[in-house]
Design an enzyme around this catalytic site. Structure first.
Site, mmCIF file in Angstrom:
data_model
loop_
_atom_site.group_PDB
_atom_site.id
_atom_site.type_symbol
_atom_site.label_atom_id
_atom_site.label_comp_id
_atom_site.label_asym_id
_atom_site.label_seq_id
_atom_site.Cartn_x
_atom_site.Cartn_y
_atom_site.Cartn_z
ATOM 1 N N GLY A 79 9.450 -4.329 -5.536
ATOM 2 C CA GLY A 79 8.129 -4.504 -6.162
ATOM 3 C C GLY A 79 7.911 -5.921 -6.662
ATOM 4 O O GLY A 79 6.916 -6.223 -7.306
ATOM 5 N N ARG A 80 8.891 -6.788 -6.384
ATOM 6 C CA ARG A 80 8.845 -8.171 -6.898
ATOM 7 C C ARG A 80 8.613 -8.143 -8.411
ATOM 8 O O ARG A 80 9.343 -7.453 -9.096
ATOM 9 C CB ARG A 80 7.752 -8.950 -6.170
ATOM 10 N N ARG A 109 26.115 5.709 -12.368
ATOM 11 C CA ARG A 109 26.243 4.841 -11.189
ATOM 12 C C ARG A 109 24.996 3.994 -11.067
ATOM 13 O O ARG A 109 23.921 4.376 -11.548
ATOM 14 C CB ARG A 109 26.366 5.680 -9.921
ATOM 15 N N ASP A 154 1.127 -5.638 -5.477
ATOM 16 C CA ASP A 154 1.060 -6.609 -6.574
ATOM 17 C C ASP A 154 -0.094 -7.593 -6.424
ATOM 18 O O ASP A 154 -0.085 -8.674 -7.005
ATOM 19 C CB ASP A 154 2.396 -7.360 -6.682
ATOM 20 N N GLY A 183 5.991 -11.175 3.617
ATOM 21 C CA GLY A 183 6.883 -10.026 3.819
ATOM 22 C C GLY A 183 6.219 -8.957 4.661
ATOM 23 O O GLY A 183 5.032 -8.703 4.514
ATOM 24 N N ARG A 199 -8.890 -3.770 18.457
ATOM 25 C CA ARG A 199 -9.802 -2.869 19.183
ATOM 26 C C ARG A 199 -11.232 -3.001 18.678
ATOM 27 O O ARG A 199 -12.173 -2.891 19.468
ATOM 28 C CB ARG A 199 -9.281 -1.438 19.104
ATOM 29 N N ARG A 258 7.908 -17.245 7.065
ATOM 30 C CA ARG A 258 7.421 -18.089 5.971
ATOM 31 C C ARG A 258 7.392 -19.505 6.547
ATOM 32 O O ARG A 258 8.346 -19.935 7.175
ATOM 33 C CB ARG A 258 8.335 -18.018 4.767
ATOM 34 N N THR A 268 1.455 -5.639 1.714
ATOM 35 C CA THR A 268 2.742 -5.802 1.038
ATOM 36 C C THR A 268 3.104 -4.476 0.389
ATOM 37 O O THR A 268 2.233 -3.792 -0.145
ATOM 38 C CB THR A 268 2.729 -6.920 -0.048
ATOM 39 N N ARG A 316 19.585 12.539 -6.514
ATOM 40 C CA ARG A 316 19.487 13.520 -7.604
ATOM 41 C C ARG A 316 20.321 14.782 -7.297
ATOM 42 O O ARG A 316 20.939 15.363 -8.191
ATOM 43 C CB ARG A 316 18.019 13.884 -7.819
ATOM 44 N N ASP A 329 4.548 -4.089 -2.277
ATOM 45 C CA ASP A 329 4.660 -4.233 -3.731
ATOM 46 C C ASP A 329 3.417 -3.798 -4.511
ATOM 47 O O ASP A 329 3.496 -3.583 -5.712
ATOM 48 C CB ASP A 329 4.969 -5.697 -4.096
ATOM 49 N N ASP A 342 -0.576 -12.902 -1.312
ATOM 50 C CA ASP A 342 -1.427 -13.952 -1.885
ATOM 51 C C ASP A 342 -1.169 -15.335 -1.292
ATOM 52 O O ASP A 342 -2.103 -16.138 -1.162
ATOM 53 C CB ASP A 342 -1.361 -13.961 -3.417
ATOM 54 N N ALA A 353 -6.320 -2.050 14.698
ATOM 55 C CA ALA A 353 -7.737 -1.862 14.366
ATOM 56 C C ALA A 353 -8.523 -3.161 14.553
ATOM 57 O O ALA A 353 -9.657 -3.146 15.071
ATOM 58 C CB ALA A 353 -7.866 -1.364 12.928
ATOM 59 N N VAL A 354 -7.934 -4.277 14.145
ATOM 60 C CA VAL A 354 -8.609 -5.570 14.309
ATOM 61 C C VAL A 354 -8.851 -5.819 15.800
ATOM 62 O O VAL A 354 -9.966 -6.164 16.231
ATOM 63 C CB VAL A 354 -7.748 -6.722 13.712
#
Ligand code: ATP
Length: 353
Positions: A173-174, A247, A132, A14, A28, A75, A128, A157, A130, A106, A25-26
């Site tokens: 957040g899976r 709602r 996680d 994702g 340069r 994927r 990611t 709100r 998430d 992962d 960064a990688v």
């Protein structure tokens, strides 16, 4: 001096805001050491398909503020097969790629291990929204996603206040409730429900009733997507039990896009440069992690086992293959992570009304 002449960089799984800062960064950092960089398009699928371009410093110009990933993501089920892996290795050899930096989750790291054991030195960077990946305190994209969520919930709100309503907001957040817990705390949610912690529905309902009787007009409930089949039903039950019009809102993929925050740009840049440093030191099969505000390297197998332990998926058979010293280190990481999560969760509960 480094033995490397050319490395590749790809983004996989994702997408997440800040991936571009890592790619930059990688690229340069490597170019500065006189090492060429192949930008590989579409994750491991692009690697197998030989879809890549030699990057100059200009190819990564102006991307640090952009969401998504200029390298695209995909994927690639075929990559998990022996034939797919063989294709990827032969494309690396053909293009003289002797090292890879892969940015993803992962699944992406499992692919990195497979490449490492076959002789392509590979380093992973966690990307990611998430958060996680249990081996690292932080994953690239998490902060941006949470800032998007609080901006949107603040707006919801406002209208809840005008109409004396409740809104149950489902966030991404899976299976991890990290986004829900922190955004719930930061938006003053009256309740936060996540899949991995028990939720006292009765107490939440009573809290809403009591607060309403005290004059509160707006009620935000944040639910993590990991709390399956819950949010919509809970919305109905809140209205039935409290009389507050309620709602349901699912924020969805808006959480994955947008310009990365300072936190994501800086962390992605630090991790990108660190990954190249480690690769050029000759390290492989590692993932870059943030632990207690420091950027460190962790063996991918170890990191995946930490993740399994944290998610209660580490079997006795798995444990038997791990040294007592490593098991102790893994437990320490998991306990620290759980303690941080509980602290945030408890503060959200204590300060909500
Ligand atoms: P996210 O957390 O955002 O889903 P991820 O990296 O976990 O990111 P996956 O779809 O699980 O996303 O993995 C990305 C890619 O990594 C897969 O499409 C596949 O090409 C490769 N991959 C996943 N699992 C493995 C594995 N066990 N062995 C080799 N390669 C893998």
């Amino acid at each position: 001096m480094t033995e490397f002449k050319r490395i590749g960089v790809l983004t996989s799984g994702g997408d997440a805001p800040g991936m571009n800062a890592a790619v930059r960064a990688v690229t340069r950092s490597a170019l500065l050491c006189g090492v060429e960089v192949m930008g590989i398009y579409g994750g491991y699928q692009g690697l197998m398909d030989d879809d890549m371009k030699l990057f100059t410093s200009r190819d990564v110009a102006g991307i640090i503020s952009h969401g998504g990933t200029i390298l695209y993501s995909a994927r690639a089920a075929e990559f998990k097969t022996e034939e797919g892996m063989a294709k990827a290795i032969s494309v690396c050899r053909k293009n003289h790629i002797d090292g890879l930096v892969v940015i993803g989750g992962d699944g992406t790291f499992r692919g990195a291990t497979d490449l490492s054991v076959r002789g392509i030195k590979t380093v992973g960077i966690p990307g990611t929204i998430d958060n996680d990946i249990s081996s690292t305190d932080y994953t690239i994209g998490f902060d941006t996603a949470m800032n998007t969520v609080i901006e949107l919930i603040d707006k919801i709100r406002d209208t809840c206040e005008s109409h004396a309503r409740c809104d149950v907001v489902e966030v991404m957040g899976r299976n991890a409730g990290d986004i829900a817990i922190q955004t719930g705390l930061a938006t003053g949610a009256v309740a936060v429900a996540v899949g991995e912690l028990p939720f006292d529905e009765e107490a939440a309902i009573e809290r809403i009733k009591k607060a309403r009787n005290n004059g509160k007009r707006n009620f935000i409930v944040v639910v993590a997507e990991g709390k399956k089949n819950f949010a919509e039903g809970f919305t109905t039950r809140i209205e039935e039990r409290t009389g507050v019009e309620s709602r349901f809102t699912r924020l969805g993929h808006v959480q994955r896009g947008g310009s990365p925050t300072l936190r994501d740009r800086v962390t992605a840049s630090l991790m990108g440069q660190f990954a190249v440093d480690k690769l050029f030191e000759g390290q492989s099969d590692i993932v870059v992690c943030e632990r207690n505000s420091k950027i460190v390297a962790m063996n991918i197998g170890f990191a995946l086992n930490v993740d399994k332990m944290f998610k209660n998926k580490l079997t006795d058979e798995d444990k038997a293959k791990i040294s007592p010293e490593d098991l102790r280190k893994m437990e320490e990481i998991c306990l620290e992570r759980q303690a941080k999560k509980m602290q945030l969760y408890n503060t959200a509960r204590i300060t909500c009304v």
